[in-house]
Scaffold this motif. Structure first.
Motif, short mmCIF file in Angstrom:
data_model
loop_
_atom_site.label_atom_id
_atom_site.label_comp_id
_atom_site.label_asym_id
_atom_site.label_seq_id
_atom_site.Cartn_x
_atom_site.Cartn_y
_atom_site.Cartn_z
N ASP A 138 0.82 -1.21 0.00
CA ASP A 138 0.00 0.00 0.00
C ASP A 138 0.86 1.26 0.00
O ASP A 138 0.51 2.26 -0.64
CB ASP A 138 -0.93 0.00 1.21
N GLN A 139 1.99 1.22 0.69
CA GLN A 139 2.90 2.37 0.68
C GLN A 139 3.46 2.62 -0.71
O GLN A 139 3.60 3.77 -1.15
CB GLN A 139 4.04 2.14 1.68
N ARG A 178 0.69 4.19 -2.82
CA ARG A 178 0.45 5.59 -2.45
C ARG A 178 1.59 6.48 -2.93
O ARG A 178 1.36 7.62 -3.36
CB ARG A 178 0.28 5.71 -0.93
N ASP A 230 1.21 9.62 -5.36
CA ASP A 230 1.73 10.94 -5.00
C ASP A 230 2.61 11.50 -6.11
O ASP A 230 2.51 12.68 -6.46
CB ASP A 230 2.54 10.86 -3.70
N ARG A 254 -8.18 8.83 -5.96
CA ARG A 254 -7.11 8.05 -5.32
C ARG A 254 -7.58 7.28 -4.10
O ARG A 254 -6.81 6.47 -3.55
CB ARG A 254 -5.92 8.93 -4.97
N VAL A 255 -8.79 7.51 -3.63
CA VAL A 255 -9.34 6.70 -2.54
C VAL A 255 -10.52 5.87 -3.03
O VAL A 255 -11.22 5.25 -2.23
CB VAL A 255 -9.76 7.58 -1.35
N MET A 313 -9.04 1.65 -5.22
CA MET A 313 -8.51 1.82 -3.87
C MET A 313 -9.64 1.74 -2.86
O MET A 313 -10.78 2.13 -3.15
CB MET A 313 -7.79 3.16 -3.73
N ALA A 353 -9.99 3.47 0.35
CA ALA A 353 -9.35 4.51 1.16
C ALA A 353 -7.85 4.52 0.86
O ALA A 353 -7.46 4.77 -0.27
CB ALA A 353 -9.65 4.32 2.64
N ARG A 354 -6.99 4.17 1.82
CA ARG A 354 -5.54 4.21 1.61
C ARG A 354 -4.97 2.84 1.26
O ARG A 354 -3.75 2.68 1.19
CB ARG A 354 -4.85 4.75 2.87
N ARG A 355 -5.84 1.87 1.01
CA ARG A 355 -5.37 0.52 0.71
C ARG A 355 -5.73 0.15 -0.73
O ARG A 355 -6.78 0.55 -1.26
CB ARG A 355 -6.01 -0.49 1.67
#
Length: 479
Positions: A19-20, A23, A27, A81-82, A106, A108-110
């Motif tokens: 996930d990082q 993201r 970005d 992106r979410v 996605m 949310a953030r995953r």
């Protein structure tokens, strides 16, 4: 049709780390400085890539890239992106057309899932045969599900008019902290070729199975070797490299005599009708444009072979003195590149400095500088022999060469390098460090070892510095 099934135990890849990575890529994409004028790279705007409609990475945005006969049109039907995003691209070059579509979902953030589909169409003749389509999918939520996947969360399929191949990967019950993974590969013929393909597969089945087994074993080994290191490194904003080597030592007196002999050897170069006299033409030629050879104010032009592929270099002698400062300046005819090299004294050097600024293919607006602290190297508490930096709008790098010890005619030397991205590029540096960290470290160490080997081969044990200087000069001229 042939079907091959293989099982393997894999070191788990951390979900949070995936996930990082996603993201960070999002970005970088959102922060990329692209507009109607082009891609802003420092003070330069690269108009080969530009936004032609809408706002950057908003629904409805369109982009165009054009370079060397290749045209790419990109459309963003949806961007969240979410939530759900879609990017479509069409690439055309010399009658070849590739269409791609990326669907990203996605939670949310995953990362929930990502799907890539596309097709290829070649030019005439035989357009019917020169085409293919493909699709690949990763359903991350299903792969990391506590209940285990019910189908194949990872799949790839490629289809040609006369053949197909697909791969499905399923995660089964974990054992001893490892994923148990099953891969199923299918391939065969289609249409008129199907019966002939069946016969060919029957004949070559053992050979195909052996090749796939070797590839599968290699992939599993590479995964289990690399993933633990990735999990340990994590995402880092800066890449750090360090390698220790052993070099043959030379005395300060020898180095001074070598530098003085090299200085005098350059003065002794012979010019005939304004051109450097060489036994063989080699990879470059030197023409005297102004003044007398190697006097302050003298100008030269270095032409490389082949001349139509490499721009010439104009050289200016700003200072030249055996017991004083020496400075050589150079630049390309269009002033796109410029640099200088200086030494405070050829007879007893204490510092050598160099600098460069400009742009060249693959890079833009590079500024670099380096300094060799010759006097400090032989001191009781030696400072770094060499420090160097390079930077452009995307990032910066630094290099340091330190002497650790000096014993029995050898130096133990540490070579250290760092790379750090800026603005949007820092996210890409983090991803590169995670995914390519081992490969980059290996490449760095191999490069350092190569230069160390060259030094140890060339460094004299009992040879006279005058002979070494002459060999250096000959090696340069004979290129």
């Amino acid at each position: 049709m042939a079907r091959l099934r293989r099982d393997a135990a894999l070191v788990p890849f951390p979900r949070e780390l995936l996930d990082q990575v996603v993201r960070a890529l999002l970005d970088a994409a959102e922060q990329a400085p692209i507009s109607e004028d082009g891609f802003a790279f420092g003070d330069e705007v690269i108009d080969d890539v530009r936004l032609v409609e809408g706002r950057h990475l908003a629904a409805g945005a369109r982009y165009r890239a054009e370079t060397d006969g290749l045209t790419a049109d990109v459309h963003v039907p949806a961007w969240n992106r979410v939530g759900e995003s879609r990017i479509e691209a069409a690439v055309v070059s010399g009658g070849h057309t590739v269409n791609l579509r990326l669907d990203l979902r996605m939670s949310a953030r995953r990362l929930h899932s990502v799907r890539v589909t596309g097709d290829y169409q070649g030019p005439k003749p035989f357009r019917g045969l020169r085409r293919a389509r493909w699709e690949g999918e990763l359903r991350a939520e299903e792969w990391w599900s506590l209940l285990g996947p019910k189908t194949s969360p990872i799949s790839v399929r490629v289809v040609h008019p006369f053949a197909f191949a697909d791969l499905q990967i399923t995660r089964r019950k974990d054992k001893r902290g490892h994923w148990t993974v099953r891969t199923t590969t299918r391939f065969g013929g289609r249409s008129l070729i199907r019966p002939f393909a069946a016969v060919g597969l029957l004949i070559a089945r053992a050979r195909i199975r052996r090749a796939l087994d070797e590839g599968f074993t290699g992939a599993v080994s590479a995964w289990n070797t690399e993933v633990p290191g990735m999990a340990k490194r994590g995402m880092q904003e800066r890449l750090d490299f360090k390698h220790r080597v052993t070099l043959k030592a030379v005395s300060r007196e020898w180095a001074e005599e070598y530098t003085a002999a090299l200085h005098q050897g350059i003065e002794g170069l012979r010019f005939s009708k304004g051109r450097l006299a060489k036994k063989e033409p080699g990879a470059f030629g030197v023409r005297l444009l102004k003044g007398k050879h190697i006097n302050p104010g003298t100008r030269y032009r270095i032409a490389f072979v082949p001349e139509d592929e490499v721009e010439p270099l104009d050289v200016h002698v700003a200072a030249w003195k055996l017991d004083g400062p020496n400075r050589i300046e150079f630049n390309s005819p269009d002033d796109a590149q410029a640099g200088w090299v200086e030494i405070d004294s050829a007879r007893r050097p204490t510092a050598v400095r160099a600098g460069f600024t400009g742009s060249f293919e693959g890079y833009s607006h590079v500024t670099a500088s380096a300094e060799a602290g010759v006097e400090r190297w032989w001191g009781a508490s030696p400072a770094p022999l060499l420090t160097g930096t390079a930077e452009n709008p995307a990032g910066e790098a630094a290099l340091t060469v330190d002497r650790v010890t000096a014993n029995d005619g050898e130096w133990t030397v540490d070579v250290t390098a760092t790379v750090k991205g800026r603005t949007w590029a820092r996210h890409l540096v983090s991803v590169a460090g995670l995914l390519l960290g081992s490969a980059l470290t290996k490449s760095f160490r191999e490069s350092v070892d190569t230069y160390a080997e060259k030094w140890n081969t060339a460094a004299p044990e009992t040879g006279a510095p005058e002979q070494a200087a002459d060999s250096t000069l000959r090696a340069i001229l004979d290129r």
